[in-house]
Design an enzyme around this catalytic site. Sequence first.
Site, PDB file in Angstrom:
ATOM      1  N   SER A 146       0.849  -1.198   0.000  1.00  0.00           N
ATOM      2  CA  SER A 146       0.000   0.000   0.000  1.00  0.00           C
ATOM      3  C   SER A 146       0.882   1.245   0.000  1.00  0.00           C
ATOM      4  O   SER A 146       2.005   1.217   0.529  1.00  0.00           O
ATOM      5  CB  SER A 146      -0.865   0.019   1.261  1.00  0.00           C
ATOM      6  OG  SER A 146      -1.515   1.265   1.406  1.00  0.00           O
ATOM      7  N   TYR A 160      -1.652  -0.438  10.330  1.00  0.00           N
ATOM      8  CA  TYR A 160      -1.813  -0.978   8.970  1.00  0.00           C
ATOM      9  C   TYR A 160      -0.628  -0.554   8.094  1.00  0.00           C
ATOM     10  O   TYR A 160      -0.043  -1.373   7.368  1.00  0.00           O
ATOM     11  CB  TYR A 160      -3.137  -0.468   8.397  1.00  0.00           C
ATOM     12  CG  TYR A 160      -3.345  -0.684   6.921  1.00  0.00           C
ATOM     13  CD1 TYR A 160      -3.798  -1.918   6.433  1.00  0.00           C
ATOM     14  CD2 TYR A 160      -3.119   0.344   5.999  1.00  0.00           C
ATOM     15  CE1 TYR A 160      -4.007  -2.114   5.074  1.00  0.00           C
ATOM     16  CE2 TYR A 160      -3.331   0.159   4.640  1.00  0.00           C
ATOM     17  CZ  TYR A 160      -3.775  -1.071   4.186  1.00  0.00           C
ATOM     18  OH  TYR A 160      -3.986  -1.264   2.834  1.00  0.00           O
TER      19      TYR A 160
HETATM   20  P1  NAP Z   1     -11.524  -5.684   0.417  1.00  0.00           P
HETATM   21  O1  NAP Z   1     -12.387  -5.149  -0.671  1.00  0.00           O
HETATM   22  O2  NAP Z   1     -11.805  -5.355   1.834  1.00  0.00           O
HETATM   23  O3  NAP Z   1     -11.457  -7.285   0.239  1.00  0.00           O
HETATM   24  C1  NAP Z   1     -10.702  -8.009   1.155  1.00  0.00           C
HETATM   25  C2  NAP Z   1     -10.613  -9.442   0.701  1.00  0.00           C
HETATM   26  O4  NAP Z   1      -9.702 -10.121   1.589  1.00  0.00           O
HETATM   27  C3  NAP Z   1     -11.912 -10.192   0.767  1.00  0.00           C
HETATM   28  O5  NAP Z   1     -11.916 -11.171  -0.257  1.00  0.00           O
HETATM   29  C4  NAP Z   1     -11.844 -10.881   2.147  1.00  0.00           C
HETATM   30  O6  NAP Z   1     -12.625 -12.067   2.216  1.00  0.00           O
HETATM   31  C5  NAP Z   1     -10.375 -11.217   2.189  1.00  0.00           C
HETATM   32  N1  NAP Z   1      -9.801 -11.401   3.524  1.00  0.00           N
HETATM   33  C6  NAP Z   1      -9.776 -10.529   4.567  1.00  0.00           C
HETATM   34  N2  NAP Z   1      -9.132 -11.065   5.625  1.00  0.00           N
HETATM   35  C7  NAP Z   1      -8.755 -12.302   5.244  1.00  0.00           C
HETATM   36  C8  NAP Z   1      -8.083 -13.367   5.883  1.00  0.00           C
HETATM   37  N3  NAP Z   1      -7.667 -13.257   7.156  1.00  0.00           N
HETATM   38  N4  NAP Z   1      -7.873 -14.512   5.195  1.00  0.00           N
HETATM   39  C9  NAP Z   1      -8.285 -14.645   3.918  1.00  0.00           C
HETATM   40  N5  NAP Z   1      -8.928 -13.672   3.250  1.00  0.00           N
HETATM   41  C10 NAP Z   1      -9.166 -12.524   3.910  1.00  0.00           C
HETATM   42  O7  NAP Z   1     -10.004  -5.263   0.181  1.00  0.00           O
HETATM   43  P2  NAP Z   1      -9.278  -4.495  -1.010  1.00  0.00           P
HETATM   44  O8  NAP Z   1      -9.495  -3.055  -0.834  1.00  0.00           O
HETATM   45  O9  NAP Z   1      -9.562  -5.157  -2.308  1.00  0.00           O
HETATM   46  O10 NAP Z   1      -7.754  -4.757  -0.588  1.00  0.00           O
HETATM   47  C11 NAP Z   1      -6.980  -5.814  -1.117  1.00  0.00           C
HETATM   48  C12 NAP Z   1      -5.532  -5.543  -0.754  1.00  0.00           C
HETATM   49  O11 NAP Z   1      -5.152  -4.272  -1.289  1.00  0.00           O
HETATM   50  C13 NAP Z   1      -5.268  -5.468   0.757  1.00  0.00           C
HETATM   51  O12 NAP Z   1      -4.043  -6.086   1.057  1.00  0.00           O
HETATM   52  C14 NAP Z   1      -5.192  -3.976   1.030  1.00  0.00           C
HETATM   53  O13 NAP Z   1      -4.399  -3.682   2.138  1.00  0.00           O
HETATM   54  C15 NAP Z   1      -4.574  -3.491  -0.265  1.00  0.00           C
HETATM   55  N6  NAP Z   1      -4.819  -2.071  -0.513  1.00  0.00           N
HETATM   56  C16 NAP Z   1      -6.078  -1.605  -0.705  1.00  0.00           C
HETATM   57  C17 NAP Z   1      -6.264  -0.248  -0.931  1.00  0.00           C
HETATM   58  C18 NAP Z   1      -7.610   0.363  -1.170  1.00  0.00           C
HETATM   59  O14 NAP Z   1      -7.705   1.607  -1.235  1.00  0.00           O
HETATM   60  N7  NAP Z   1      -8.658  -0.429  -1.291  1.00  0.00           N
HETATM   61  C19 NAP Z   1      -5.162   0.619  -0.951  1.00  0.00           C
HETATM   62  C20 NAP Z   1      -3.894   0.094  -0.740  1.00  0.00           C
HETATM   63  C21 NAP Z   1      -3.732  -1.254  -0.530  1.00  0.00           C
HETATM   64  P3  NAP Z   1     -14.130 -12.020   2.874  1.00  0.00           P
HETATM   65  O15 NAP Z   1     -14.926 -11.058   2.047  1.00  0.00           O
HETATM   66  O16 NAP Z   1     -14.594 -13.435   2.771  1.00  0.00           O
HETATM   67  O17 NAP Z   1     -13.939 -11.535   4.291  1.00  0.00           O
END
Ligand code: NAP
Length: 251
Positions: A146, A160
Amino acid sequence: MQSQPKIALITGGSRGIGAATARALAAQGYYLCINYRGNHDAATELQQELLQVTEKVVIKQADIAVESQVVELFEFIDRELGTITALVNNAGILRQQCRLQDLTAERIDQILKTNVTGSFICAREAVKRMSTALGGQGGAIVNVSSAASYTGAPNEYVDYAASKGAMDSMTKGLSLEVAAEGIRVNSVRPGCIYTQMHADGGEAGRVDRLAPLIPMQRGGKPLEVANAIAWLLSDEASYATGTFIDLAGGR
Ligand code: NAP
């Protein structure tokens, strides 16, 4: 002779950036394992969609924060798809926005267990199967870090941010450990991307609030991150390892 299909695991692949990555890899004919933690319906729906595009898509519930569940996840892939060639260490969590002075040890441990320990253990299981030094055929790993790793996410979630900093160190160190063993290890560092994650932090509209502060004046789309992940996994990125692609609109 037909080439072997690439086999990818996307942790947290059922929603958001993970689901967009699954779509991008399915379009390239990858066999996919989509891991999720709790939302079975979202994973099943995505599986049905992707089976229209690629031949094999399996889903597997596993909490990546629990070592035994990660080990089972990889054994499941061995049985159902074959030897993994690509890992997207995507699952990650954050909690309610707050200042460091209000953090608890329980919360910090939970964040680190999922984002750091979980990613390490997934990488360990992938390396055991991919390393040419261990009889494997090589492969590629992409860690989804991130922009928070370099901004520090003050007043929101320094815990985080620190977990993503740890992932960045792992990307660098592991990439050097396995550079001569057929495995490339790279990272993407997204900025503000439209997913449900921000609601988990207590502010569903966070991306829109921050958009005017982003040099490109907008939030990012999951597909804009997925495309970079797919490139880093591809043979087109064959000389890239230990690198970071910042996808943060100029931040
Ligand atoms: P999201 O929409 O919240 O989706 C999270 C996903 O991870 C879901 O499929 C969830 O499954 C799964 N998950 C959560 N905890 C888990 C665990 N302990 N074991 C297995 N699966 C788990 O997240 P996102 O925004 O797409 O983020 C994905 C990645 O990108 C993350 O690493 C996040 O830190 C990074 N990121 C995101 C952003 C942003 O702005 N969105 C920015 C920078 C980095 P369930 O739905 O079944 O719980």
